[in-house]
Design a protein around this motif. Structure first.
Motif, PDB file in Angstrom:
ATOM      1  N   ASN A  82     -15.538 -78.031  19.617  1.00 47.06           N
ATOM      2  CA  ASN A  82     -14.834 -79.492  19.148  1.00 47.06           C
ATOM      3  C   ASN A  82     -14.318 -80.238  20.393  1.00 47.06           C
ATOM      4  O   ASN A  82     -14.637 -81.455  20.317  1.00 47.06           O
ATOM      5  N   GLN A  83     -13.848 -79.231  21.445  1.00 47.77           N
ATOM      6  CA  GLN A  83     -13.524 -80.171  22.697  1.00 47.77           C
ATOM      7  C   GLN A  83     -14.841 -80.831  23.292  1.00 47.77           C
ATOM      8  O   GLN A  83     -14.574 -82.090  23.698  1.00 47.77           O
ATOM      9  N   LEU A  84     -15.805 -80.072  23.327  1.00 53.43           N
ATOM     10  CA  LEU A  84     -16.973 -80.854  23.955  1.00 53.43           C
ATOM     11  C   LEU A  84     -17.712 -81.866  23.049  1.00 53.43           C
ATOM     12  O   LEU A  84     -17.901 -82.858  23.738  1.00 53.43           O
ATOM     13  N   ALA A  85     -17.454 -81.834  21.815  1.00 52.54           N
ATOM     14  CA  ALA A  85     -17.963 -82.976  20.913  1.00 52.54           C
ATOM     15  C   ALA A  85     -17.034 -84.112  21.175  1.00 52.54           C
ATOM     16  O   ALA A  85     -17.560 -85.357  21.209  1.00 52.54           O
ATOM     17  N   GLN A  86     -15.773 -83.829  21.414  1.00 48.82           N
ATOM     18  CA  GLN A  86     -14.747 -84.970  21.573  1.00 48.82           C
ATOM     19  C   GLN A  86     -15.361 -85.681  22.853  1.00 48.82           C
ATOM     20  O   GLN A  86     -15.095 -86.833  23.002  1.00 48.82           O
ATOM     21  N   THR A  96     -22.668 -81.715  25.674  1.00 53.46           N
ATOM     22  CA  THR A  96     -23.211 -80.482  25.120  1.00 53.46           C
ATOM     23  C   THR A  96     -22.807 -79.403  26.169  1.00 53.46           C
ATOM     24  O   THR A  96     -22.107 -79.582  27.259  1.00 53.46           O
ATOM     25  N   LEU A  97     -23.014 -78.122  25.615  1.00 50.63           N
ATOM     26  CA  LEU A  97     -22.459 -76.867  26.329  1.00 50.63           C
ATOM     27  C   LEU A  97     -23.430 -76.906  27.829  1.00 50.63           C
ATOM     28  O   LEU A  97     -22.774 -76.608  28.940  1.00 50.63           O
ATOM     29  N   GLU A  98     -24.540 -77.078  27.420  1.00 48.14           N
ATOM     30  CA  GLU A  98     -25.555 -77.133  28.584  1.00 48.14           C
ATOM     31  C   GLU A  98     -25.144 -78.200  29.647  1.00 48.14           C
ATOM     32  O   GLU A  98     -25.057 -78.048  30.942  1.00 48.14           O
ATOM     33  N   ARG A  99     -24.953 -79.337  29.198  1.00 43.38           N
ATOM     34  CA  ARG A  99     -24.353 -80.499  30.054  1.00 43.38           C
ATOM     35  C   ARG A  99     -23.162 -80.155  30.884  1.00 43.38           C
ATOM     36  O   ARG A  99     -22.994 -80.305  32.047  1.00 43.38           O
ATOM     37  N   TYR A 100     -22.208 -79.520  29.898  1.00 43.08           N
ATOM     38  CA  TYR A 100     -20.970 -79.301  30.690  1.00 43.08           C
ATOM     39  C   TYR A 100     -20.937 -78.015  31.669  1.00 43.08           C
ATOM     40  O   TYR A 100     -20.323 -78.199  32.776  1.00 43.08           O
ATOM     41  N   LEU A 101     -22.009 -77.117  31.399  1.00 37.77           N
ATOM     42  CA  LEU A 101     -22.138 -76.126  32.375  1.00 37.77           C
ATOM     43  C   LEU A 101     -22.913 -76.767  33.649  1.00 37.77           C
ATOM     44  O   LEU A 101     -22.674 -76.503  34.851  1.00 37.77           O
ATOM     45  N   GLU A 102     -23.713 -77.396  33.512  1.00 39.70           N
ATOM     46  CA  GLU A 102     -24.593 -78.263  34.517  1.00 39.70           C
ATOM     47  C   GLU A 102     -23.395 -78.945  35.592  1.00 39.70           C
ATOM     48  O   GLU A 102     -23.594 -78.653  36.655  1.00 39.70           O
ATOM     49  N   ALA A 139     -18.605 -67.817  37.962  1.00 39.70           N
ATOM     50  CA  ALA A 139     -18.620 -68.864  36.808  1.00 39.70           C
ATOM     51  C   ALA A 139     -19.907 -68.975  36.082  1.00 39.70           C
ATOM     52  O   ALA A 139     -21.009 -68.470  36.821  1.00 39.70           O
ATOM     53  N   PRO A 140     -19.822 -68.709  34.825  1.00 39.18           N
ATOM     54  CA  PRO A 140     -21.174 -68.536  33.963  1.00 39.18           C
ATOM     55  C   PRO A 140     -21.972 -69.870  34.222  1.00 39.18           C
ATOM     56  O   PRO A 140     -21.637 -71.070  34.490  1.00 39.18           O
ATOM     57  N   LYS A 141     -23.390 -69.426  34.341  1.00 34.11           N
ATOM     58  CA  LYS A 141     -24.332 -70.463  34.830  1.00 34.11           C
ATOM     59  C   LYS A 141     -25.137 -70.941  33.641  1.00 34.11           C
ATOM     60  O   LYS A 141     -26.077 -72.042  33.647  1.00 34.11           O
ATOM     61  N   ASP A 142     -25.314 -70.162  32.574  1.00 37.62           N
ATOM     62  CA  ASP A 142     -25.972 -70.462  31.497  1.00 37.62           C
ATOM     63  C   ASP A 142     -25.349 -70.176  30.195  1.00 37.62           C
ATOM     64  O   ASP A 142     -24.217 -69.708  30.290  1.00 37.62           O
ATOM     65  N   VAL A 143     -25.840 -70.681  29.109  1.00 37.35           N
ATOM     66  CA  VAL A 143     -25.029 -70.549  27.744  1.00 37.35           C
ATOM     67  C   VAL A 143     -24.870 -69.286  27.436  1.00 37.35           C
ATOM     68  O   VAL A 143     -23.793 -69.146  26.921  1.00 37.35           O
ATOM     69  N   GLU A 144     -25.905 -68.508  27.389  1.00 37.84           N
ATOM     70  CA  GLU A 144     -25.724 -67.038  26.989  1.00 37.84           C
ATOM     71  C   GLU A 144     -24.530 -66.384  27.739  1.00 37.84           C
ATOM     72  O   GLU A 144     -23.857 -65.640  27.515  1.00 37.84           O
ATOM     73  N   SER A 145     -24.263 -66.592  29.112  1.00 29.59           N
ATOM     74  CA  SER A 145     -23.628 -65.675  29.977  1.00 29.59           C
ATOM     75  C   SER A 145     -22.271 -66.480  29.915  1.00 29.59           C
ATOM     76  O   SER A 145     -21.276 -65.711  29.758  1.00 29.59           O
ATOM     77  N   PHE A 146     -22.139 -67.811  29.485  1.00 31.45           N
ATOM     78  CA  PHE A 146     -20.862 -68.472  28.986  1.00 31.45           C
ATOM     79  C   PHE A 146     -20.306 -67.954  27.812  1.00 31.45           C
ATOM     80  O   PHE A 146     -19.152 -67.582  27.969  1.00 31.45           O
ATOM     81  N   TRP A 147     -21.144 -67.693  26.690  1.00 29.93           N
ATOM     82  CA  TRP A 147     -20.417 -67.203  25.587  1.00 29.93           C
ATOM     83  C   TRP A 147     -20.244 -65.693  25.747  1.00 29.93           C
ATOM     84  O   TRP A 147     -19.319 -65.146  25.153  1.00 29.93           O
TER      85      TRP A 147
END
Length: 507
Positions: A336-340, A344-350, A362-370
């Motif tokens: 929800n915070q990303l959507a606001q 996207t999660l990918e963009r946030y991580l980049e 720090a997590p570098k990809d979506v899988e490691s983030f979750w």
């Protein structure tokens, strides 16, 4: 799956205190139980009477005054089953809660309740399956060791603090000359692509310090040598907005050139900016402030380190259902915070990776983030289980003045009055939550006082009587300041105390 049973005596809702209702607990797993409660129908009479009264007050039947409809008429009109259902909905929560207390259980989630026997006029039986805190041992606090970074205040750090102070007393003076490195500019930026102006990538009258590199690449080089009124075009990649990472032609227009005039760092400035007579005294005070800030950060790190050390030594798992619920809640909040934010999660991580290149964890990809999100959730829930167990085992309670102080601090943090925070607490049923936080904080203080905490230089970390600002007070002074803080607004404190009594009664 292991299975064992024990029994307790459950006091029925509305009972006089003489008759008890037996409850049985079956251990389905180390962290899940099945509670069975059998209630003689006679003990549900208060709930049945209430159900009839409530229904009679809501309906209008010809020939009867509102609220005076006999039970047999209501049974005929609406069916006996509706009354039974309402009575059970009213009775079961109290019966369940009492069974939990009588059998010394610590539920971690809402129960799954099922009525397994309903013999009208004879007996009612229901079961409740629920995840509970498993049994485990907590290590002795004085055996726990943790290490945190040492506080190291360099001359460069003091210089930075002094420069910030000089900037507060400095001024920006406009100059009529070409732009040089370090100048402060007022500029307009217009972005174009294929000759078309990109409306979402333009800014006007923005302040910029040359050489900071905090805007688009190539800007520093473009403005050097320009004078007020001059413009220059260059190609760069946009760094924000819906067109982020798009290459565009940027036109910068310099509207004002200013230089920062800072006062000299001498005794005269020390007298102007502080109560000190010399710059040496001012620098020493700035160093003291940095040390105090470092102590606060060090204490927070120590609390985390001690709790992490204890978590690592406790052999217990968070129930799967409880963990899954918490992880899903965290995922929903993050999405929800990303959507606001339009990300996207990918963009946030980049973007995070670009800003925190030095953070190897720090997590570098979506899988490691979750995966990291799930681990954090599991650690938080396990920490909560440990702190609650210690609080229960040591019978740690919450005094009225502790709840009062907690409410005052929350009110200050959220910018509301204490009585407004009290109303929020009562309206949203946060009483148990607040008391739980206070109990856990008291347990963590006990852990901190007994654990051995050292810094990276091997020196013991001073945590006793550490104040919120990082200073260290003697016990008498700390107690006096705490008393003064609570009694600062007597009228609000009285409201809080009255509400705290009500909250304690509800809890």
């Amino acid at each position: 799956m292991s299975s064992s049973a024990r029994t307790g005596q459950t006091q029925p809702s509305g009972a006089s205190g003489v008759i008890t209702v037996p409850s049985t607990v079956e251990q389905l797993s180390p962290s899940r139980v099945k509670i069975t409660v059998e209630v003689p129908f006679a003990e549900l009479k208060p709930n049945m009477d209430k159900a009839y009264r409530d229904l009679a007050s809501q309906v209008q039947i010809p020939g009867f005054r509102k609220g005076k409809v006999p039970p047999r008429i209501l049974d005929q009109r609406f069916g006996r089953g509706a009354i039974l259902s309402e009575a059970l909905n009213d009775a079961i929560p109290d019966l369940y809660n009492t069974a939990v207390t009588d059998n010394s259980l610590s539920p971690l989630a809402q129960p799954e309740v099922e009525v397994t026997k309903l013999e009208d006029g004879e007996v009612v039986e229901f079961t409740a399956e629920v995840d509970v805190r498993p049994d485990f041992d907590v290590p002795a606090f004085d055996t726990v060791e943790a290490q945190v970074d040492a506080i190291e205040i360099t001359d460069e750090a003091v210089d930075e603090r002094l420069e910030s102070l000089r900037a507060r007393f400095g001024s920006l003076d406009e100059v009529d000359r070409p732009v040089e490195d370090g100048d402060h500019l007022t500029i307009d930026l217009v972005a174009r692509k294929d000759g078309e102006v990109l409306e979402d990538a333009n800014v006007t009258d923005i302040s910029y310090e040359v050489g900071t590199g905090r805007m688009v690449d190539g800007l520093d080089e473009a403005v050097l040598g320009l004078s007020a009124g001059d413009s220059k075009k260059f190609t760069s990649v946009l760094v924000g907005g819906p067109l982020k990472d798009e290459e565009a032609e940027i036109e910068v227009t310099v509207k004002k050139v200013q230089v920062q005039d800072l006062p000299a760092a001498d005794d005269e400035f020390a007298q102007l900016a502080s109560e000190f007579d010399t710059i040496a005294e001012l620098r020493e005070d700035l160093k003291r402030e940095l040390i105090q800030t470092g102590r606060v950060e060090q204490a927070n790190a120590a609390r985390d380190a001690v709790l992490e050390a204890i978590i690592a030594q406790v052999d217990a798992d968070v129930p799967e259902g409880v963990l899954n619920t918490e992880v899903e809640a965290r995922k929903e909040q993050i999405n929800n915070q990303l959507a606001q934010a339009g990300l996207t999660l990918e963009r946030y991580l980049e973007e995070s990776d670009e800003e925190e290149d030095d953070d190897e964890d720090a997590p570098k990809d979506v899988e490691s983030f979750w995966a990291d999100t799930e681990k954090r959730a599991a650690d938080a829930l396990k920490a909560q289980m440990i702190l609650d167990k210690v609080a229960d085992d040591r019978e740690i309670g919450v005094e009225q003045d502790e709840l009062t102080q907690f409410i005052v601090r929350r009110a200050q943090a959220t910018g509301v009055t204490p009585d407004q925070e009290v109303q929020h607490m009562l309206e949203h049923n946060h009483v148990s939550e607040y008391m739980g936080e206070i109990r856990r904080s008291k347990v963590l203080d006990l852990m901190m006082s007994a654990a051995k905490v050292t810094d990276s230089n091997g020196e013991p970390v001073e945590l006793a009587n550490l104040q919120a600002d990082g200073s260290i007070a003697d016990p008498a002074q700390a107690a006096a300041e705490a008393d003064a803080e609570v009694s600062e607004d007597e009228e609000s404190a009285e409201v809080i105390e009255e509400s705290a009594e009500e909250a304690d009664a509800k809890a």
